[in-house]
Design an enzyme around this catalytic site. Sequence first.
Site, PDB file in Angstrom:
ATOM      1  N   GLY A 208      52.225  48.231  41.765  1.00  0.00           N
ATOM      2  CA  GLY A 208      52.360  49.152  40.633  1.00  0.00           C
ATOM      3  C   GLY A 208      52.912  48.432  39.427  1.00  0.00           C
ATOM      4  N   ASN A 209      53.372  49.180  38.434  1.00  0.00           N
ATOM      5  CA  ASN A 209      54.034  48.559  37.282  1.00  0.00           C
ATOM      6  C   ASN A 209      55.082  49.524  36.737  1.00  0.00           C
ATOM      7  OD1 ASN A 209      52.780  50.226  35.042  1.00  0.00           O
ATOM      8  ND2 ASN A 209      50.928  49.366  35.973  1.00  0.00           N
ATOM      9  N   HIS A 210      55.837  49.068  35.710  1.00  0.00           N
ATOM     10  CA  HIS A 210      56.991  49.845  35.258  1.00  0.00           C
ATOM     11  C   HIS A 210      56.667  50.904  34.201  1.00  0.00           C
ATOM     12  CE1 HIS A 210      59.807  47.589  37.571  1.00  0.00           C
ATOM     13  NE2 HIS A 210      59.396  46.441  37.062  1.00  0.00           N
TER      14      HIS A 210
END
Length: 402
Positions: A208-210
Amino acid sequence: MLKGKKILIGITGSIAAYKIPLLVRLLVKEGAEVKILLSHEAHDFVTPLTLSTLSGNPVFTDFFEDNTGEWTSHVELGNWADLYLIAPVTANTLGKMANGLADNLLVATYLAAKCPVFYAPAMDLDMYKHPSTERNIEVLNSFGNRIIKPASGELASGLYGEGRMEEPEKIIDILSGFFKKKQDFTGKKVLISAGPTYEAIDPVRFIGNHSSGKMGYAIAEEFADRGASVELISGPVNIHLDRNDVHITKVTSAEEMRDACLKAFPSVDIAVMAAAVADYTPDNVAKEKIKKKDNSLVIDLKPTTDILAELGKRKNKKQILVGFALETENELKNALDKLHKKNLDLIVLNSLKDKGAGFGFDTNKIRLIDKNGESTEYDLKSKKEVAKDILDKINYIQINNR
Ligand code: CTP
């Protein structure tokens, strides 16, 4: 804000109709001109005499006056109004509005009205939560009508829950707020992507990412506030958007986001891709949880579809396509390359070098570059304010056909 505004009020048969005389008084006090349509059923709850006295105008119920045979034109009333407020609106009238059943003057006027429509439901909580009511509300919202959501509290039935029509003071605030806002996207359909995507590695892990989704959600709200009908395709985020004028489709992976965006795109006027879509996804998703071993683990990744670029290929001449670029170096050059390569009308450049900009913050610092190379730099602002700047620029593009 309400001074000189022509407000048409449609009252249907609910006990909450007792609140409308006070609303009319407040509107008149604010300088608004008020005309009223009363359904037959509403006569049991509030009298035409009270309403005509407070509004200073005759109150209408039927297409024809019994005594004089005089015709009341629903088209004329619909054209007269700057805003049509149907309050309280019963489940029955909601159903008629959603399905075009114009068997009374109030609903016929609704169908003829070109002005913005607000409606304030009032009913028992079980009626309000019934799938048929929920569907009708969704249909009305897709028409661009704006709901004034009922509050929670004690209902006339003695039950507690959602279904109480909003108080007149609150309705006045909502209507004033509406007239204060620019309505430069009324009638426009907008697609927005927001948040991250999660790419499954195995049943319990993902890449995923932030991205928090805050920027995309702020843009969605700003469009809805300014009159657009909004389709928001959202990756997994921690934001709970409690408004019915933004339709949210929740997705998890880049593939799901692509499918949802491609489906919605042909019917929209404007698309803003604010999501942080994964560029790569595992080639194979392990069926069982991957067990820990002593040696290193290699996961093969394959590229995902670049949704924005795909929309750029499918875009017609009238559609406006906006993308984001998050850069850490050669910001301007990289953003311009993306703008041209993906066939965009506008690109929003974020640099991670700017303090307070990018993922997770409530603020952002952007530069907007249009397809003619015109570039504007903005100060660090709240994401809400940034959303306004982006919409102002999109509006400039739509007006000037650039
Ligand atoms: N985007 C998209 N689909 C993808 C990847 C990106 O729609 N699979 C969109 C984003 O929503 C954003 C824009 O493309 O509007 C730019 O994303 P960004 O990650 O900055 O650029 P990339 O084109 O992926 O290039 P790079 O990561 O190499 O900078």
